[in-house]
Design a protein around this motif. Structure first.
Motif, short mmCIF file in Angstrom:
data_model
loop_
_atom_site.label_atom_id
_atom_site.label_comp_id
_atom_site.label_asym_id
_atom_site.label_seq_id
_atom_site.Cartn_x
_atom_site.Cartn_y
_atom_site.Cartn_z
N LEU A 79 14.02 41.56 48.71
CA LEU A 79 15.17 42.06 49.04
C LEU A 79 15.92 42.57 46.79
O LEU A 79 15.93 41.69 46.50
N ARG A 218 19.76 49.56 54.76
CA ARG A 218 20.62 49.07 53.50
C ARG A 218 22.02 48.12 53.19
O ARG A 218 23.19 47.59 53.15
N ASP A 244 26.36 45.15 51.07
CA ASP A 244 26.32 46.46 49.84
C ASP A 244 27.10 46.25 48.67
O ASP A 244 28.74 45.52 50.28
#
Ligand code: PMP
Ligand code: GLN
Length: 384
Positions: A79, A218, A244
Motif C-alpha cells: 500500500l 483506495r 484517503d
C-alpha cells in the motif's frame, strides 16, 4: 439514558474472564496471549516512559509512528500511504472503529455487517444512528453468498463493516469474496470500514489481502490495524487508521473528541516494532500455528469436532450432539464444572442463528493448553 446501552449486557469477554477468576479456570475465553510480548519492544516503551516525552503527543500520532505505519504497510501489503495525511494513531482498534462509525454514519443510513461480528460493532452502529443490515455467514466455511449481499445492499447503504481475518470464525475471506465486496461497494458508493487487526496472524502460508488494494477501493476504505495483535500486547491499545486524505480529515474530527491522543511512549515502541524484519513476523506466526495444532489435535483426540483455523488466536469446536441446550449452557458448564473458560460464538450472532460453536484461544504456552485439555477429558464423551 440511551437504550442502546441500557439494554446492553456486559461484553462476553469480561463476563467469561470474571467467571474464569471465580472458578480458578484456565482462561481460553478472552483473546490474550500469556506470552509477555517481545522484550525489545517493551524495553523501548520503558525507555521512552523514563526518558522521553510524557505530555500530549500530536493529535494524529507521533510522526515517527505514522511514518513507520506507512513503511510497514508498503513493505507487507504494497500500500502507498502518505504518513502526513493518510495515517492516524488511535487508542486501539476499538477507538478507530467507534470514530469511523460516528464520523461516517448519519442517522438513518444503512450499514451492512456480517455475522459472526465482533461484539462492539452493533451497539456502535446503533448509537451512531445507523440501521444495521446483517448478513449471516454460516459455518464451517463462512463464505459470502451473493444473493444475501444483494438483499442487504440498497440505495440507503452508506457503510460496510468488514472484519478480515474474521474473529471468531478464524477464517479469511477468499479473493473472490473480496472482489465481490469491492464490486458492491463501488456500485452502491459505499465506504468500507475494514477491521484488519488480525492481518499478521495468518497461517499455513496464507497472505492477508487488504480490501483497500482492490480496484475502486483506495478512496472508499478505512483500514484499521492494532499493535495489540501484531505484538501480542493487547493491553497497550495502540491502533492505527489508514484512509484517503479526504476521508481522514473527517475521521480526525471524531478522534479529536474521543481520546485526542494515545500514550507517546507506547507509540515510540510500536514505531520501533513495526520495522522488525520479516523473520520476526514469520516466527510469530509459526509459534501460534504450533499452538493451534497442539490444541486442535488434543481436542480431536478427546473426541471434539474442531473447525479449521486459518488465522487469529482462536479455534472453534462444534458442540452439537454433546447434550447441551446451546453454546452458552456448554460454556457455563465447562467453566464451572471443568475449570476451562471459553466463548460461546452465539455472542457474535445478533440473530441467534448459530448456537453450537464454542471459541477457544490457543495463544497460550503449551503447559496451559495441556492443562485445559486434561480438564476437558470426558466432556465430548458424555455430559459436561
Ligand atoms: N476488532 C477485532 C475483530 C478484535 O478481535 C479486537 C480485539 N480482539 C478488536 C477489534 C479490538 O482491538 P483493540 O484492542 O486494539 O482495541
Ligand atoms: N478481542 C478480544 C477477543 O476477541 C477481546 C477484546 C475484549 O476483551 N474486549 O477475545
Amino acid at each position: 439514558m440511551n437504550p442502546v446501552f441500557t439494554t446492553l449486557p456486559t461484553t462476553v469477554f469480561e463476563t467469561m474472564s470474571r467467571l474464569a477468576r471465580t472458578h480458578d479456570a484456565v482462561n481460553l475465553g478472552q483473546g490474550f496471549p500469556d506470552d509477555p510480548g517481545p522484550a525489545d519492544v517493551r524495553e523501548c516503551g520503558a525507555r521512552a516512559l523514563l526518558d522521553g516525552w510524557n505530555q500530549y503527543p500530536p493529535m494524529m500520532g507521533l510522526p515517527s509512528l505514522r511514518e513507520a505505519v506507512a513503511a510497514h504497510y508498503a513493505r507487507h501489503q504494497g500500500l502507498a500511504l502518505d504518513p502526513e495525511t493518510e495515517v492516524m494513531v488511535t487508542s486501539g482498534a476499538t477507538e478507530a472503529l467507534a470514530g469511523a462509525l460516528l464520523a461516517l454514519i448519519e442517522p438513518g443510513d444503512e450499514v451492512v455487517l456480517f455475522a459472526p461480528m465482533y461484539d462492539a460493532y452493533l451497539p456502535l452502529v446503533q448509537r451512531a444512528g445507523g440501521v444495521p443490515r446483517i448478513v449471516a455467514l454460516q459455518p464451517p466455511a463462512f463464505r459470502l453468498d451473493e444473493a444475501a449481499l444483494a438483499a442487504a445492499f440498497g440505495p440507503r447503504t452508506r457503510v460496510l463493516v468488514l472484519n478480515n481475518p474474521l474473529n471468531p470464525s478464524a477464517t479469511l475471506f477468499a479473493p473472490d469474496d473480496l472482489a465481490l465486496l469491492a464490486r458492491y461497494c463501488t456500485r452502491f458508493d459505499v465506504t468500507a470500514i475494514c477491521d484488519e487487526v488480525w492481518e499478521h496472524v495468518v497461517f499455513d502460508g496464507a497472505r492477508h489481502q487488504p480490501l483497500m488494494a482492490l480496484p475502486g477501493m483506495r478512496e472508499r476504505t478505512v483500514k484499521i490495524g492494532s499493535a495489540g495483535k501484531i505484538f501480542s500486547l493487547t493491553g497497550w491499545k495502540v491502533g492505527f487508521v489508514m484512509a484517503d486524505a479526504q476521508l481522514m480529515r473527517v475521521l480526525a474530527k471524531a478522534h479529536q473528541f474521543l481520546t485526542f491522543t494515545t500514550p507517546p511512549n507506547l507509540q515510540d515502541a510500536v514505531a520501533y516494532g513495526l520495522a522488525k524484519p520479516d523473520v520476526w513476523f514469520e516466527a510469530m506466526r509459526a509459534g501460534y500455528a504450533a499452538s493451534r495444532d497442539r490444541l486442535a489435535s488434543g481436542l480431536r483426540d478427546l473426541g471434539f469436532r474442531v473447525l479449521p483455523a486459518q488465522a487469529t488466536w482462536f479455534l472453534n469446536i462444534d458442540i452439537a450432539g454433546l447434550g447441551h441446550a446451546d453454546d452458552v449452557a456448554f460454556c457455563e458448564a465447562l467453566v464451572s464444572r471443568h475449570g476451562v473458560a471459553a466463548i460461546p460464538v452465539s455472542a457474535f450472532y445478533p440473530d441467534g442463528s448459530v448456537r453450537s460453536l464454542v471459541r477457544l484461544c490457543f495463544a497460550k504456552v503449551d503447559a496451559t493448553l495441556d492443562t485445559a485439555l486434561e480438564r476437558m477429558r470426558g466432556v465430548a464423551g458424555g455430559a459436561a
